[in-house]
Design a protein around this motif. Structure first.
Motif, short mmCIF file in Angstrom:
data_model
loop_
_atom_site.label_atom_id
_atom_site.label_comp_id
_atom_site.label_asym_id
_atom_site.label_seq_id
_atom_site.Cartn_x
_atom_site.Cartn_y
_atom_site.Cartn_z
N LEU A 130 16.59 6.60 48.28
CA LEU A 130 16.25 5.32 47.67
C LEU A 130 15.91 4.31 48.75
O LEU A 130 16.51 4.30 49.82
N HIS B 254 9.11 5.26 44.75
CA HIS B 254 10.11 6.31 44.49
C HIS B 254 9.53 7.46 43.67
O HIS B 254 10.09 8.55 43.67
N LYS C 1 17.53 9.76 46.07
CA LYS C 1 16.69 9.23 44.99
C LYS C 1 17.23 9.62 43.63
O LYS C 1 17.16 8.87 42.67
#
Length: 163
Positions: free
Chosen positions: A44, A36, A77
Motif C-alpha cells: 500500500l 493500487h 496491498k
C-alpha cells in the motif's frame, strides 16, 4: 511523550486532508485507487505530499491538476486492516500527475481524466513532460466543444425522414 507525538502527527494529517478542496481529495483517492490497481504494486502507498495543485473553474466545468508524491507503507496491498500502516523511509516514492475535468453539476461527474505514475525522476524526463502537458491540455478542453454545440433550447438529436 511518544504517544503525544503520534497524536499530534495524526491530528496534523487530519487537518491537512480536511483543508484540501473536495475535488482535490476526490482526485487523490482516485489516483491511489488507480495506482493500487496496477499488478506490479504489492504494498500500500499513501499520499506523502501534494505539489502544484491547480484548480480552474470555467463554464464547461472544473479542471484539477495535481502532482501527488506517494510513499510506500509496511502493509501489503491485500491486507485486511490498513489503518496502522506506517510509511517506510528509504523505499519507493513514486509521483503521480493527475489531470481531471469535472462537470458543473451538484455531484460533479468526471468528464475526462489522465494519470501518469512512476518514479519521481520519471516525470521530469523531457519527452514524458511534453506528453503529460499535451494530455492535460486535452483533459482541460473536455466539455468546451459541447458548450459550443448545444445552446439552451436546442434539441440534441435529429431525425431523418425517409422518402
Amino acid at each position: 511523550m511518544r504517544l503525544l507525538l503520534l497524536a499530534l502527527a495524526v491530528g496534523l494529517v487530519a487537518v491537512a486532508a480536511g483543508s484540501q478542496p473536495p475535488l482535490q481529495r476526490r482526485v487523490v483517492r482516485d489516483v491511489l485507487e488507480y495506482f493500487h490497481g496496477r499488478g506490479s504494486v504489492l504494498f500500500l502507498f499513501k499520499e506523502h505530499s501534494l505539489e502544484g495543485a491547480v484548480e480552474r473553474v470555467n463554464p464547461s466545468g472544473t479542471f484539477v491538476q495535481l502532482r501527488i508524491n506517494l510513499v510506500q507503507t509496511n502493509c501489503r496491498k491485500r491486507a485486511q486492516r490498513t489503518q496502522n500502516c506506517k510509511a517506510l523511509e528509504n523505499r519507493r516514492r513514486p509521483a503521480c500527475l493527475a489531470c481531471y475535468k469535472f462537470d458543473n453539476s451538484d455531484v460533479p461527474k468526471v468528464l475526462d481524466k489522465y494519470h501518469n505514475c512512476g518514479p519521481s525522476h520519471h516525470l521530469a524526463v523531457k519527452e514524458i513532460k511534453q506528453r503529460d502537458e499535451a494530455e492535460c491540455r486535452a483533459v482541460e478542453e473536455a466539455g468546451k466543444s459541447m458548450d459550443a454545440l448545444y445552446l439552451p433550447g436546442m434539441f440534441a438529436f435529429s431525425r431523418a425522414y425517409q422518402a
